[in-house]
Design a protein around this motif. Structure first.
Motif, short mmCIF file in Angstrom:
data_model
loop_
_atom_site.label_atom_id
_atom_site.label_comp_id
_atom_site.label_asym_id
_atom_site.label_seq_id
_atom_site.Cartn_x
_atom_site.Cartn_y
_atom_site.Cartn_z
N LEU A 18 39.76 31.41 23.04
CA LEU A 18 39.02 31.81 24.24
C LEU A 18 38.88 33.33 24.28
N LEU A 19 37.89 33.81 25.00
CA LEU A 19 37.51 35.21 24.96
C LEU A 19 38.43 36.11 25.77
N ARG A 20 39.08 35.55 26.78
CA ARG A 20 39.91 36.39 27.65
C ARG A 20 41.03 35.58 28.26
N ILE A 21 41.94 36.28 28.91
CA ILE A 21 43.05 35.66 29.62
C ILE A 21 42.59 35.41 31.06
N GLY A 22 42.67 34.17 31.50
CA GLY A 22 42.21 33.86 32.85
C GLY A 22 42.25 32.36 33.11
N SER A 23 41.59 31.94 34.19
CA SER A 23 41.51 30.52 34.56
C SER A 23 40.06 30.10 34.67
N PHE A 24 39.82 28.84 34.42
CA PHE A 24 38.46 28.30 34.52
C PHE A 24 38.13 27.94 35.98
N SER B 283 36.47 32.85 34.51
CA SER B 283 36.20 34.06 35.29
C SER B 283 37.20 34.29 36.42
N ASN B 284 38.24 33.49 36.49
CA ASN B 284 39.24 33.65 37.54
C ASN B 284 40.55 34.17 36.95
N ARG B 285 41.40 34.72 37.78
CA ARG B 285 42.70 35.22 37.33
C ARG B 285 43.53 34.09 36.72
N TYR C 82 40.16 38.77 38.54
CA TYR C 82 40.79 39.51 37.46
C TYR C 82 40.93 38.63 36.22
N THR C 83 40.40 39.10 35.10
CA THR C 83 40.70 38.51 33.80
C THR C 83 41.12 39.65 32.88
N TYR C 84 41.70 39.30 31.73
CA TYR C 84 42.27 40.33 30.86
C TYR C 84 41.77 40.15 29.43
#
Length: 308
Positions: free
Chosen positions: A35-41, A52-54, A76-78
């Protein structure tokens, strides 16, 4: 629920192997797509699924329910491991600052401040720099025995309570800490490692049988990453990050000994000054918070507050 039979039948090798095999297949399957980033669907207003969610965990939500600020906005995503770990440690900092019953006495406060100061300093020792920008993979952060449904042969039939699943760094992949029926801060290393090795052996075999089953752009093997995490101590560091109540015990029992064989009694006297400015004032404030908390708790359980 697996929790209904785990305690009584966990020593049955056949049942345990069935469970470990199905668990391995699930973990390998959901980690296959980087996946492209750290976060939640989330599902947006147009009905599209977006990352796009934390990265929302149950522990983070529980702290917010206690009115402890996390400073992590919903959007916030990382994109790097360091930025994510820094914010997680910031949440632990805020728990100590804002939870009224966070400390018991001066020594306890000093030891907590010291652990948080060191945890921030040693982050680079436990996370590989070549993986700092990924791959990030989908993880089940609430894989509790009561959330796992099995048949009478312990083959997994269903997983529930998936709302806490999110994308995280691959090095934060955790095998269940409860394999030996111990709390996160009560794990016996030798006892746990026996079952961990059994699970890893099954996962490695499943991964080898699944041709082309690497994770991410470098075809990393998940079983190799998990094994490396155990060898380097990243397992304990990641477990501490995800446990607001267990971080300090995990730090002093498992992380600090990796860095120093002599756990000096002075650690709680020196390092607090590297966690916050005017450390003495902060300790005094936390002790006052505790006295006020104890007073309010006592008042809540007396018929006549004036007698308190």
């Amino acid at each position: 629920m697996l929790s209904n039979t785990w305690s009584d039948k966990q020593h049955d090798v056949k049942l345990r192997s069935n469970f470990f095999r199905d668990l391995s297949r699930i973990l390998l399957s959901i980690s296959r797509k980087p996946l492209l980033r750290i976060g939640s669907f989330v599902i947006d207003k147009q009905g599209y699924l977006t990352l796009s969610n934390r990265p929302l965990s149950m522990e983070l939500q529980e702290l917010e329910n206690e009115r402890i600020p996390t400073d992590v906005g919903r959007d916030y995503t990382y994109s790097t491991v360091e930025s994510y770990v820094a914010d997680i440690l910031g949440i632990h900092d805020n728990r100590l600052r804002h939870q009224p019953n966070a400390v018991n006495n001066v020594q306890d406060c000093g030891y907590q401040m010291s652990a948080l100061a060191v945890m921030r300093a040693i982050t680079p020792l436990f996370f590989r720099r070549d993986l700092r920008r990924g791959p990030f993979i989908f993880m089940l952060t609430d894989l509790h025995p009561s959330n796992i449904l099995v048949d009478d042969q312990w083959r997994i039939t269903c997983l529930v309570d998936l709302e806490w699943a999110c994308s995280r760094p691959i090095q934060m992949t955790e095998l269940p800490y409860w394999l030996t029926n111990k709390g996160v801060d009560e794990i016996d290393v030798e006892e746990y490692d026996k079952l961990r090795q059994e699970l890893i052996a099954i996962m490695s075999a499943e991964e080898s049988d699944n041709l082309g089953g690497g994770t991410g752009r470098t075809s990393l093997r998940l079983s190799d990453i998990i094994e490396q995490n155990w060898t380097t101590g990243t397992f304990w560091y990641s477990l501490a990050l995800s446990s607001p109540s267990g971080l300090f015990r995990l730090f002093y029992d498992h992380i600090h000994p990796l860095l120093s064989k002599n756990c000096s009694e002075e650690i709680g006297e020196v390092l607090p000054f590297y966690w916050v400015k005017d450390a003495g004032k902060f300790v005094a404030t936390k002790l006052a918070d505790r006295r006020r908390y104890d007073k309010e708790l006592q008042l809540a359980f007396v018929a006549n507050p004036e007698d308190c």
